[in-house]
Design a protein around this motif. Structure first.
Motif, PDB file in Angstrom:
ATOM      1  N   SER A  16       0.852  -1.180   0.000  1.00 51.94           N
ATOM      2  CA  SER A  16       0.000   0.000   0.000  1.00 51.94           C
ATOM      3  C   SER A  16       0.890   1.233   0.000  1.00 51.94           C
ATOM      4  N   PRO A  17       0.514   2.251  -0.751  1.00 54.55           N
ATOM      5  CA  PRO A  17       1.360   3.452  -0.780  1.00 54.55           C
ATOM      6  C   PRO A  17       1.334   4.237   0.532  1.00 54.55           C
ATOM      7  N   VAL A  18       0.413   3.940   1.438  1.00 54.00           N
ATOM      8  CA  VAL A  18       0.324   4.717   2.673  1.00 54.00           C
ATOM      9  C   VAL A  18       0.551   3.813   3.880  1.00 54.00           C
ATOM     10  N   SER A  19       0.966   4.400   5.006  1.00 56.10           N
ATOM     11  CA  SER A  19       1.145   3.616   6.223  1.00 56.10           C
ATOM     12  C   SER A  19       0.503   4.354   7.385  1.00 56.10           C
ATOM     13  N   TYR A  20       0.674   3.807   8.576  1.00 55.48           N
ATOM     14  CA  TYR A  20       0.038   4.433   9.752  1.00 55.48           C
ATOM     15  C   TYR A  20       0.473   5.877   9.942  1.00 55.48           C
ATOM     16  N   LYS A  21       1.651   6.224   9.390  1.00 54.04           N
ATOM     17  CA  LYS A  21       2.137   7.597   9.561  1.00 54.04           C
ATOM     18  C   LYS A  21       1.294   8.608   8.787  1.00 54.04           C
ATOM     19  N   ASP A  22       0.498   8.130   7.857  1.00 55.17           N
ATOM     20  CA  ASP A  22      -0.336   9.035   7.071  1.00 55.17           C
ATOM     21  C   ASP A  22      -1.698   9.274   7.716  1.00 55.17           C
ATOM     22  N   PHE A  23      -1.822   8.885   8.966  1.00 53.23           N
ATOM     23  CA  PHE A  23      -3.104   9.055   9.635  1.00 53.23           C
ATOM     24  C   PHE A  23      -2.929   9.736  10.993  1.00 53.23           C
ATOM     25  N   THR A  24      -3.989  10.356  11.467  1.00 54.38           N
ATOM     26  CA  THR A  24      -4.009  10.924  12.807  1.00 54.38           C
ATOM     27  C   THR A  24      -4.961  10.081  13.651  1.00 54.38           C
ATOM     28  N   PRO A  25      -4.443   9.412  14.690  1.00 51.71           N
ATOM     29  CA  PRO A  25      -5.357   8.657  15.554  1.00 51.71           C
ATOM     30  C   PRO A  25      -6.257   9.623  16.323  1.00 51.71           C
ATOM     31  N   LEU A  26      -7.526   9.297  16.469  1.00 48.54           N
ATOM     32  CA  LEU A  26      -8.434  10.153  17.235  1.00 48.54           C
ATOM     33  C   LEU A  26      -8.578   9.617  18.657  1.00 48.54           C
ATOM     34  N   ALA A  27      -9.096   8.412  18.766  1.00 48.39           N
ATOM     35  CA  ALA A  27      -9.203   7.780  20.090  1.00 48.39           C
ATOM     36  C   ALA A  27      -9.618   6.341  19.895  1.00 48.39           C
ATOM     37  N   ALA A  28      -9.311   5.496  20.905  1.00 49.48           N
ATOM     38  CA  ALA A  28      -9.783   4.119  20.877  1.00 49.48           C
ATOM     39  C   ALA A  28     -10.884   3.987  21.903  1.00 49.48           C
TER      40      ALA A  28
END
Lengths: 155, 509, 325
Positions: free
Chosen positions: C117-129
């Protein structure tokens, strides 16, 4: 005769494909520890394809298998036109939306099957090409809730 | 018997108006979704899940199950009329159903499929109600080793489906195996043969290939021949179902239904494999086996009886053990959870009334579908009177929408187009498409189960003969493979001059 | 609609836990300055309808709608394909857009790690679990394995997993290390098949979520040995954790939401507030926690970020061991 030539070419293509499958299989790993790896079955399957395609090629070259040409040129043209129409749908959906692209395809298929300007035929085909895609759009998009691609015309 | 009184109570409960309406609604939607090219029971149940849950309780589950077995009825419609598999489990129905329709016997073929579906459904339901617990426990005995043996048996049975040239048949089978490898390898984890496309990570969807390989190819070839054909050659009597066909196919129906029950119950095997085994076995045992593929009612009866009984028996592990053995039942299990029920071995004791009422609704739904589809049969069959120039545009349009809906993407449509062209080449060059489809379904199961077995045994091949069920299945496989050879040997000894022509044809294939 | 309580994002940033109370207090005092969210929220589900991720996403959307937490509505949309790659990529491409959300699943980590995949977890902002899905190590009831000591002295065992790279196979690798026992994971094609393999005695044990295995335990068909969370879980209070037994194994799937990278901090804080309310609500407890037997939890953005990094490195080392990287 043409079909025989195509048959040989196709067998040749399959030999190439089989070699590719075997080659890639070895890259994936034929064995892993004590068990077959992800490349084990590709290697076997590729080998089978190569071996049997060689047999088919030889049989065809030796005349053990031969075909009578079963497709007329007009038929091949029709298939080509419809395939281009189908590929057109894949390419144009992004711009026109699926509904309009399919509507165009229906026109192509309709006129390929019956190349005529007869009034009665046009009066049935043209409304069908407009109403039927809309009907599909509503059944799939609205009723089954599937996101049908929408194009620049908002349809 | 106690079971039957529970069942009759259940049926009585299921006649409550809301449940009846929900069952009918589900069955009709299933019928339509099944008939749409590409979309099958899994998609149908998933799509209807939110709607059905809104009904709450028994009606919700009655509706979901209705979609499931309704789709099994509906899949046959497009398979027979247009040669396009309506869904994966109806691929085998194309083989004889479509030739029958081309001969002008569409109604007869549809009728046969309805009778077969009904009969298969009844046997499946009987299994579900009477034998569910022993059958479910027997299914648990099938581990990877046994599955491997079963797949080998299935392939050996299916060796009769090869067509004229065995070399080309095996090439087609190998191509099917290869196509089945595309995507994520679940055993070791790499992604194979995806040519760099992310769309191929999850592998090739079976319906996407089947619709192209059978459906598009059928339409392509008919452009040359069928346009010229006069619709007037069709007889009106052939628009109607014939009960006589079903009676004369009773053994085929029974073997199909029984195979459906046993194969359908195995986790991960599914209705499509059941139809293949049933068709192949019917071709072997039926008197006119050599005519299979040219349009005989038994060829419709065998797969349709199997897929409907499998649809019910695949619910056995779900309801008795809480194990979803197929994609469709996994979605149904999601439905159970959303209704606040906990699927598991305690479901019957905790929610017995509920489950029996749901089972009751299955019987009612199966009956409803028979009347519905028999009434619709003449109407559906008369589709073939519509001229190609008007019918095919609509069919192509529906195929595109249907295939798009499988994965919500145009890449599926593209693959279908490729499969259609590929299918045309194969057909013109006398490579049979059935082994390819067979390889695509059986191949992944065979590969994965062999590898699972060898992981378990640390590479020791002896396990395949140490386990009694696996050994029995392998022996059966050997018998199936050797029987034609032995027959030929015996024949050539006893009647060296002129062998029986029927035998001749069989041993050739 | 209680738009007032929701319009004051800035206040909510200060203290997440108190976000709701704070915003309610100041809502009337300070009229809406920077309205967020103005647009409908697009919720991308990178998988097909009817699966676990789909259920999770739609339940969150339902609960938010039921509690009327947002002035706008959430539009769930399935974008299946490519083991999640297609859906997650389409989210990551919306860099900086606070009107797109998605749920996290195992493929969120593993598909990018494969380089698929061209994207990884670094391309996201976690909000909350908002909940934890624990794993239970369970054996068939006729298994000779009665405790972790039996497992430790077994020599070699097999376990059924779903796919080669998954939580159960990660846990199997952790168990191999912690208990010094050889464990061969046998990957199956679905939870149902894996469960059937365990019940039929074809594998020695399984790691499964409570929703998959609790009914079997209650019916006496299976027996739990240990749970993979830090604390004992409410549905199996008798079953010890690995940590209690002296083994350093802790791994559970967190159910949470992410946004594309570079979204404004206000939006993150706003969603922390919303998700806190979801996590605390009865509706969430009834519609998700109790139905799918998860453990209630709440991790704000920063903690969730840390967990995501930890999980990513966990999967990474597993995949390195499997020779996939």
């Amino acid at each position: 005769m043409v079909t025989n030539r195509v048959d040989q070419l196709f067998a040749f293509f399959l030999i190439g494909l089989g070699c590719y499958i075997v080659w890639t299989g070895f890259e994936y790993g034929y064995k892993r520890d004590t068990t077959p790896g992800p490349g084990f079955f590709p290697v076997i399957v590729g080998t089978v394809i190569v071996a049997l395609s060689v047999v088919n090629l030889l049989r065809s070259l030796s005349g053990a298998e031969s075909f009578e040409d079963s497709m007329e040129l007009s038929e091949i043209l029709k298939v080509a036109v419809i395939t281009l129409g189908l590929l057109g749908v894949v390419l144009l959906t992004e711009y026109l939306g699926l509904t309009i692209a399919v509507s165009l395809l229906m026109l192509i298929v309709g006129f390929t099957a019956n190349p005529s300007h007869e009034r009665g035929f046009l009066l049935r085909l043209l409304p069908l090409c407009i109403i039927f895609p809309l009907f599909l759009k509503i059944s799939f998009g609205t009723f089954l809730d599937i996101p049908i691609p929408v194009g620049i015309f908002g349809l | 018997m106690e079971i039957f009184s529970l069942l009759f109570n259940g049926i009585a409960e299921a006649t409550a108006v809301t449940t009846l309406l929900a069952t009918a609604f589900g069955a009709i939607i299933g019928l339509i979704i099944g008939a749409l090219p590409g979309l099958g029971p899994t998609a149908g149940v998933a799509i209807m899940l939110p709607v059905a849950i809104g009904f709450g309780g028994v009606p919700a589950l009655a509706c979901l199950a209705g979609v499931y077995y309704g789709a099994m009825f509906g899949g046959a419609v497009t398979s027979i009329l247009l040669g396009i598999p309506g869904d994966a489990p109806s691929v085998m129905t194309v083989l004889d159903g479509h030739p029958m329709a081309k001969k002008g016997e569409a109604g007869r073929a549809l009728g046969m499929s309805v009778f077969a579906s009904f009969f298969g459904g009844m046997i499946g339901l009987l299994g579900l109600v009477v034998l569910s617990i022993p059958i479910a426990n027997a299914a648990l005995a099938f581990g990877p080793t046994e599955m491997t043996a079963l797949m080998c048996l299935a392939l050996s049975l299916a060796s009769v489906l090869g067509g004229r040239n065995p070399f080309k048949a095996f090439v087609a089978l190998a191509l099917g195996f290869w196509l089945g490898m595309v995507g994520l390898d679940p055993i070791a984890g790499p992604i194979r043969f995806n040519f760099g496309f992310i769309e191929l990570f999850d592998g090739l969807d079976f319906p996407v290939i089947a619709v192209g390989l059978f459906g598009l190819t059928a339409m392509y070839t008919s452009f040359g021949s069928e346009v010229k054909k006069e619709a007037a050659s069709f007889k009106y009597s052939n628009l109607f179902p014939r009960l006589k066909d079903a009676i004369s196919a009773k053994w085929v129906l029974l073997q199909g239904a029984v195979i459906g029950v046993f194969v359908g119950v195995l986790p991960g095997v599914g209705a499509t494999s059941a139809t293949m085994m049933s068709y192949a076995l019917a071709k072997r045992i039926s008197k006119n086996g050599d005519q299979f593929g040219t349009g005989v009612p038994e060829g419709v009866a065998a797969p349709e009886a199997a897929n409907n009984s499998a649809s019910y028996s695949s619910m056995i592990p779900l309801f008795t053990l809480g194990i979803p053995g197929s994609a469709t039942t996994a979605v149904m299990m999601g439905g159970l959870l959303m209704l606040g029920l906990q699927p598991g071995p305690l479901l019957f004791s905790n929610n017995g009334d509920f489950i029996w009422t749901v089972f009751g609704s299955f019987w009612i739904g199966n009956l409803m579908l028979v009347f519905l589809t028999l009434l619709l049969t003449p109407l559906l069959a008369s589709i073939l009177f519509v001229s190609t120039a008007l019918l095919y545009p609509a069919v192509f349009a529906t195929v595109i929408f249907g295939v798009f809906a499988i994965e919500y993407s145009m890449s599926g449509v593209f693959i279908t187009i490729l499969a259609g062209i590929f299918g045309l080449i194969l057909q013109k060059l006398d490579y049979p498409p059935v082994p390819l489809i067979l390889g695509l379904i059986i191949g992944p199961m065979l590969e994965r189960n062999i590898r699972r077995t060898l992981i378990q045994s640390e590479g020791d091949l002896a396990v395949f003969v140490e386990r009694p069920i696996a050994l029995t299945l392998f022996l059966l496989t050997a018998i199936v493979l050797l029987l034609p050879v032995l027959k030929r040997l015996l024949n050539s000894r006893s009647k060296p001059v002129s062998p029986d022509p029927a035998q001749e044809i069989q041993s050739k294939t | 609609m209680n738009c007032f309580g929701l319009s004051t994002i800035r206040k909510a940033t200060t203290a997440t836990g108190l976000a709701m109370a704070a915003s309610l207090l100041v809502a009337t005092a300070e009229p809406a300055a920077a309205e967020y969210p103005e647009e409908d929220i697009q919720m991308i589900i990178p998988f097909g309808v009817g699966g676990g991720s789909d259920t999770l996403a739609r339940t969150i959307a339902n609960v938010i709608a039921e509690l009327e937490l947002l002035p706008v509505s959430i539009q769930p949309e399935n974008r299946p394909g490519g083991s999640g790659a297609i859906g997650y990529t389409s989210v990551a491409e919306e860099r900086g857009n606070p009107n797109v959300i998605a749920t996290v699943s195992v493929s969120f980590f593993t598909t990018p790690l494969r380089g698929a995949s061209p994207v990884s977890y670094k391309d996201f902002t976690p909000l909350a679990a908002i909940s934890i899905s624990p794993y239970i190590m369970a054996v068939a009831s006729d298994s000779p394995l009665k405790s972790l000591d039996d497992v430790k002295s077994a020599g070699r065992l097999t376990t059924a997993t779903v796919g080669a790279v998954s939580d159960p196979s990660l846990l199997a690798a952790l168990t191999t290390k912690a208990l010094d026992v050889k464990i061969d994971p046998v990957p199956f094609d679905g939870e149902g098949e894996a469960l059937a393999a365990a019940l039929g005695g074809h594998v020695d044990f399984v790691f499964m979520n409570p929703s998959e295995v609790l009914q079997q335990i209650e019916a006496g068909a299976m027996r739990p040995l240990a749970v993979s969370t830090a604390n004992r879980i409410s549905v199996l209070p008798e079953t010890p954790t690995f940590k209690e037994l002296g083994y350093d194994i802790e791994h559970a799937q967190l159910r949470g939401l992410v946004m594309p990278a570079d979204v404004p901090a206000e939006a993150v804080a706003y969603w922390e507030g919303i998700l806190k309310q979801v996590a605390d609500s009865d509706a969430w407890r009834e519609q998700y926690i109790e139905r799918y037997l998860d453990e209630p939890a709440f991790l704000p953005s920063a903690d969730y970020q840390k967990k995501i990094e930890e999980m990513n490195s966990g999967y990474k080392s597993l995949m390195e061991e499997l020779g996939l990287l």
